[in-house]
Each structure stands twice: as structure tokens, then as C-alpha cells.
Write an enzyme that holds these catalytic residues in place. Structure first.
Site, short mmCIF file in Angstrom:
data_model
loop_
_atom_site.label_atom_id
_atom_site.label_comp_id
_atom_site.label_asym_id
_atom_site.label_seq_id
_atom_site.Cartn_x
_atom_site.Cartn_y
_atom_site.Cartn_z
N HIS A 1 0.86 -1.19 0.00
CA HIS A 1 0.00 0.00 0.00
C HIS A 1 0.89 1.23 0.00
O HIS A 1 0.84 2.08 0.89
CB HIS A 1 -0.95 -0.02 1.21
CG HIS A 1 -2.15 0.86 1.04
ND1 HIS A 1 -3.44 0.42 1.18
CD2 HIS A 1 -2.24 2.18 0.74
CE1 HIS A 1 -4.29 1.43 0.98
NE2 HIS A 1 -3.58 2.50 0.72
N TYR B 1 -14.86 5.88 -4.83
CA TYR B 1 -15.14 7.12 -4.09
C TYR B 1 -16.13 8.01 -4.83
O TYR B 1 -17.00 8.63 -4.22
CB TYR B 1 -13.86 7.89 -3.81
CG TYR B 1 -12.99 7.20 -2.79
CD1 TYR B 1 -11.98 6.31 -3.17
CD2 TYR B 1 -13.21 7.40 -1.42
CE1 TYR B 1 -11.20 5.66 -2.23
CE2 TYR B 1 -12.44 6.76 -0.48
CZ TYR B 1 -11.43 5.88 -0.89
OH TYR B 1 -10.67 5.24 0.05
N GLU C 1 -12.51 -0.31 -0.39
CA GLU C 1 -12.50 1.09 0.09
C GLU C 1 -13.72 1.82 -0.44
O GLU C 1 -14.01 1.71 -1.64
CB GLU C 1 -11.27 1.86 -0.39
CG GLU C 1 -10.00 1.53 0.32
CD GLU C 1 -8.84 2.36 -0.18
OE1 GLU C 1 -9.04 3.52 -0.58
OE2 GLU C 1 -7.71 1.82 -0.21
C1 LIG Z 1 -3.16 16.45 -11.03
C2 LIG Z 1 -4.50 15.95 -10.59
O1 LIG Z 1 -4.38 15.23 -9.36
C3 LIG Z 1 -5.50 15.37 -8.55
C4 LIG Z 1 -5.39 14.41 -7.36
O2 LIG Z 1 -5.62 13.06 -7.85
C5 LIG Z 1 -5.95 12.11 -6.92
C6 LIG Z 1 -6.66 11.01 -7.37
C7 LIG Z 1 -7.02 10.03 -6.49
C8 LIG Z 1 -6.67 10.16 -5.14
C9 LIG Z 1 -7.11 9.13 -4.21
C10 LIG Z 1 -7.04 9.17 -2.84
N1 LIG Z 1 -7.67 8.06 -2.44
C11 LIG Z 1 -7.96 7.65 -1.05
C12 LIG Z 1 -6.89 6.64 -0.74
N2 LIG Z 1 -7.10 5.37 -1.45
C13 LIG Z 1 -6.17 4.49 -0.79
C14 LIG Z 1 -6.16 4.91 0.66
O3 LIG Z 1 -4.83 5.03 1.06
C15 LIG Z 1 -6.87 6.27 0.71
O4 LIG Z 1 -6.14 7.19 1.49
N3 LIG Z 1 -8.07 7.35 -3.48
N4 LIG Z 1 -7.75 8.01 -4.58
C16 LIG Z 1 -5.94 11.26 -4.70
C17 LIG Z 1 -5.58 12.23 -5.59
#
Ligand SMILES: CCOCCOc1ccc(-c2cn(C[C@@H]3NC[C@@H](O)[C@H]3O)nn2)cc1
Length: 448
Positions: free
Chosen positions: A121, A296, A352
């Protein structure tokens, strides 16, 4: 009010991850991970937050398990920190690290809670990143060594295994967009990482079978469900690319032994190729037993030649958002689960799902009604999915408690339990008690 009854053997759980909750970053023989390095790089993580202490679950795991017992879950998804097991990636094994996880898993089992273990992870040992990371076959071989150590140590105790969490985040969020560790911004590097982790996944599954490990093994992609902003072929194609990069790019190699050709061709236009070696695709496509799906939100996308490597941009449709800015739209989970059927009616766990709602303590309580509403909507979709005959076997809420939300640091809170990061006091939120009731009844009672 409507009652949605769930199957008798449905698994109810919560999920966390090592770097996000453990702390004790310099204790127990743990080595340095890429997230220790990334978090110390100015400007990468909000407020300069890092996982040095986090929720201190390394020391407070018994308290955490008491909260799980109170919640009534029968399944708990956690991850093992590779840097605790083999601190320099592929050298000496750290017995102290193994002993910590034995103490933890034994306590879970004692509480009647099924451990659901993620091997990776995101906390790669820094030594391996320094030598090319997932694009270097040394890291692939190191992962197999690490996985085999864990399989042998915990066979019989742990029966549910995931090799990788959110391969799209590992490859593209972290090596194309640069948002997560190690922060590269290069398309070829991201394709090398994606391929490396897929080969590592396949080799680990081969080891799992060869060693005769009891239980089931799979992988946990994150979902990007997208629907077109208009009926134009360009907007539909932009959606197809967004969906495919999170799902098909990883599940086609695993279930079909090939990458999705339309995406290979798309990247070839940008001069990027997949570094496939002889035998790789046979290794990657080892049969697996289950899929973890992390959901999500969903997007309405349109074609925009200026919108990054996929030329696909999400349009703000004015939906209610969580506090991290993600639209609340549970319909995408239902649509995605039907999309997933193209790989067969495989066993799926929602590993999740949750909402970032940054409510704080108010007279000793956290009235996170918006989080309850999010869960109510998404569990109603889960019920629809099961009713459609899809093999959805369990649900793990992200997250048991507030924790280190990567580049967002500690400002973004996904927990059913509030964590005061100064005192480390845990306080169940109203959503904790709502979820406790759903689990106790094994049914969802909607409020309207
Ligand atoms: C340049 C554009 O960028 C924008 C940000 O782009 C993202 C996309 C997706 C995420 C994201 C965060 N999470 C939650 C986590 N899943 C695993 C677990 O550790 C949780 O903490 N899922 N997806 C964050 C940022």
C-alpha cells in the site's frame, strides 16, 4: 424508509494502511520508505505533514482493535509495511517487524476479526526506488522475496490477500502526475512502473500457489467511472480512456493476458511503449481468486486536447461534493460493477469506500451527518448490485479512523473515528454508531 437486507455471509469491515496509521517510523527496525522521503520534500505534502507519528497505531493497535470490536466488524483490511519486514528492500529480514504483525494479527483473530491483508500500500523501501523502483526488475524480484516471507509467516492466520492497492495511483498518480511518492512526471516511467508491478503481482500469485498458501489472493484497483459530457464520439472516447487507465490497463493483462490495444496505440502516439519481456504476460495473467474495488466518486468527462496524457477532463456538474472536492454520486459504483462483469462474475469486495468530511468535535461529539448520508447512498447501491446477481461478497469502509491522507496530510478526514493528532485520543463519530447498527442488523434502513 426502506429496508435493504444483506446476505447472511456478507463481510462487513473497515480499511486502513500502514503508512497512514502506524507511526513509529524510526522504530522496530523499520527502514525508510518513499513516503518518508516524499513527505520530507518541501511542498509535496500539505503543511509538511508526515507519517512519523500518524495515529500511533504501532503502539495503540490494541485500542484500535477494541474499537473494531465495538463497531462489530468481522473483517479488517490493513497493509503490511515492507520497510518493517526487509528494511533495505531485498536484504536482511527484520524479525522485529514480523513479530509486530504477528502480535497484531493474533489480536485480530482473538477478537473474531478476519485479517484482510494488502502486501503493498505504497510504502516502497527507498533503497529500491533509488535503484529505479518498479521499473527495475530488481524491485520486482524484491517484492516476490518480501511476499514469500509474509506468505510463509502468516499462512493459516491470514486467508485474504491483496498484492497491490490501487495500481493506477502507484503508476500514474505517482509517476505521471507526480502527486504522490516518488513524484515523477513522465509517461514512459509510469508505463514501466505499471508493467513492473503487474509482473510482480503475477510472480507473487505464482509463489502463493507454489507454496500452497491457504486462502484467496487478488488485487485492488481503484475505480474511475466516467460518463460523456455530450453524445460526441470524442467525449465518449475521452471517458473510455479515463475508465481504461484505472481498470482495463491492469485487469486486461490479469484476466486476458494482453493490454487494451486502443490504449497501447494511444500511448504509442506519444512515443511511450510497454517494456514487455518474454513470458511477462503469462506471468501476469495467473488466475486470481478475488478483486478488491475502491470506489469514491465518478466523473462527467469530455475531450480536451490540453487535458493531460489522456486528453480527458472532468466537468464540474455542480453535484454536492465531499470536503476533498469529490462529487458525491453513488450511481457510478453500480454502473462500474456491471462494467466489471466483462471479466466474468468474479468475487469482489469493496475494499475502500468513504467520504472526506472534516467535521470536528462539537461538545465531545462529531455529528458527521453528511458521511452517514454518503454511506447510506452507497450501501443502497451495494444492495442493488447484489440483487442483480453480482458476486459482491463484502464491504470495507474507508476508513476506520482519520489518518494521513497522503499529499493532503492530516487535514482531510475519512474516518468513522475521529483522531486528535495532538493527544491521539480516538472518538467514534455518529457515523460509527450508524455503521455499527447496519452491521448489527445486517440491513440498511434508509432515513427517507
Ligand atoms: C493532477 C491531478 O491530481 C488530482 C489528485 O488526484 C488524486 C486522485 C485520487 C486520489 C485518491 C485518494 N484516495 C484515497 C486513498 N485510497 C487508498 C487509501 O490510502 C486512501 O487514502 N483514493 N484516490 C488522490 C488524488
Amino acid at each position: 424508509m426502506t429496508i435493504f437486507q444483506f446476505p447472511q455471509d456478507f463481510r462487513w469491515g473497515t480499511a486502513t494502511a500502514s503508512y497512514q496509521i502506524e507511526g513509529a517510523a524510526q522504530e522496530g527496525g523499520r527502514g525508510v520508505s518513499i513516503w518518508d522521503t516524499f513527505a520530507r520534500t518541501p511542498g509535496k505534502v500539505f503543511n509538511g505533514d508526515n507519517g512519523d507519528v500518524a495515529c500511533d497505531s504501532y503502539h495503540r493497535y490494541e485500542e484500535d482493535i477494541e474499537l473494531m470490536k465495538k463497531l462489530g466488524i468481522n473483517t479488517y483490511r490493513f497493509s503490511i509495511a515492507w520497510p518493517r519486514i526487509i528494511p533495505d528492500g531485498d536484504g536482511e529480514i527484520n524479525r522485529e517487524g514480523l513479530d509486530f504483525y504477528h502480535r497484531f494479527v493474533d489480536k485480530l483473530l482473538e477478537a473474531g476479526i478476519e485479517p484482510f491483508c494488502t502486501l503493498y500500500h505504497w510504502d516502497l523501501p527507498q533503497v529500491l526506488e533509488d535503484d529505479g523502483g518498479w521499473g527495475n526488475r530488481r524491485t520486482v524480484d524484491a517484492f516476490v522475496k518480501y511476499a514469500e516471507v509474509i506468505f510463509k509467516e502468516f499462512t493459516g492466520k491470514i486467508k485474504f490477500w491483496l498484492t497491490f492497492n490501487e495500481p493506477w495511483c502507484i503508476a500514474f498518480l505517482s509517476n505521471l502526475l507526480g502527486v504522490h511518492a516518488p513524484g515523477n512526471k513522465d509517461l514512459q516511467t509510469s508505463l514501466n512502473v505499471a508493467h513492473g508491478l503487474l509482473v510482480a503481482h503475477g510472480k507473487a500469485v505464482q509463489s502463493f500457489r507454489r507454496l500452497g498458501i491457504t486462502g484467496q489472493i487478488g488485487i485492488a484497483p481503484n475505480v474511475c467511472w466516467a460518463e460523456p459530457y455530450s453524445k460526441s464520439p470524442e467525449d465518449q472516447a475521452a471517458c473510455d480512456r479515463s475508465i481504461a487507465l484505472n481498470t482495463d490497463w491492469f485487469l486486461d493483462p490479469i484476466y486476458k493476458g494482453t493490454y487494451p490495444q486502443f490504449m497501447v496505440d494511444w500511448f504509442a502516439q506519444a512515443g511511450a511503449t510497454v517494456p514487455i519481456q518474454e513470458g511477462d504476460m503469462e506471468i501476469i495473467s495467473q488466475p486470481i481468486d478475488l478483486l478488491g474495488i475502491n470506489y469514491y466518486t465518478m466523473g462527467i468527462n469530455r475531450f480536451n486536447p490540453e487535458a493531460g496524457a489522456l486528453q480527458s477532463e472532468e466537468v464540474d456538474m455542480g453535484l454536492t461534493k465531499t470536503d476533498i472536492g469529490w462529487p458525491i454520486e453513488s450511481r457510478g459504483l453500480y454502473e462500474f460493477m456491471h462494467y466489471l462483469q466483462k471479466y466474468g462474475n468474479v468475487d469482489v469486495y469493496i475494499t475502500e469506500n468513504g467520504a472526506c468530511i472534516n467535521d470536528d468535535l462539537d461538545n465531545g461529539k462529531i455529528n458527521d451527518d453528511r458521511r452517514i448520508s454518503y454511506y447510506e447512498q452507497h450501501l443502497a447501491q451495494i444492495h442493488r448490485i447484489i440483487n442483480d446477481g453480482i458476486n459482491l461478497k463484502g464491504y470495507m469502509a474507508w476508513s476506520l479512523m482519520d489518518n494521513f491522507e497522503w499529499a493532503e496530510g492530516y487535514r482531510m478526514r475519512f474516518g468513522l473515528v475521529h483522531v486528535d493528532y495532538r493527544s491521539l485520543v480516538r472518538t467514534p463519530k455518529e457515523s460509527f454508531y450508524w455503521y455499527q447498527n447496519v452491521i448489527k442488523n445486517n440491513w440498511l434502513e434508509t432515513r427517507n
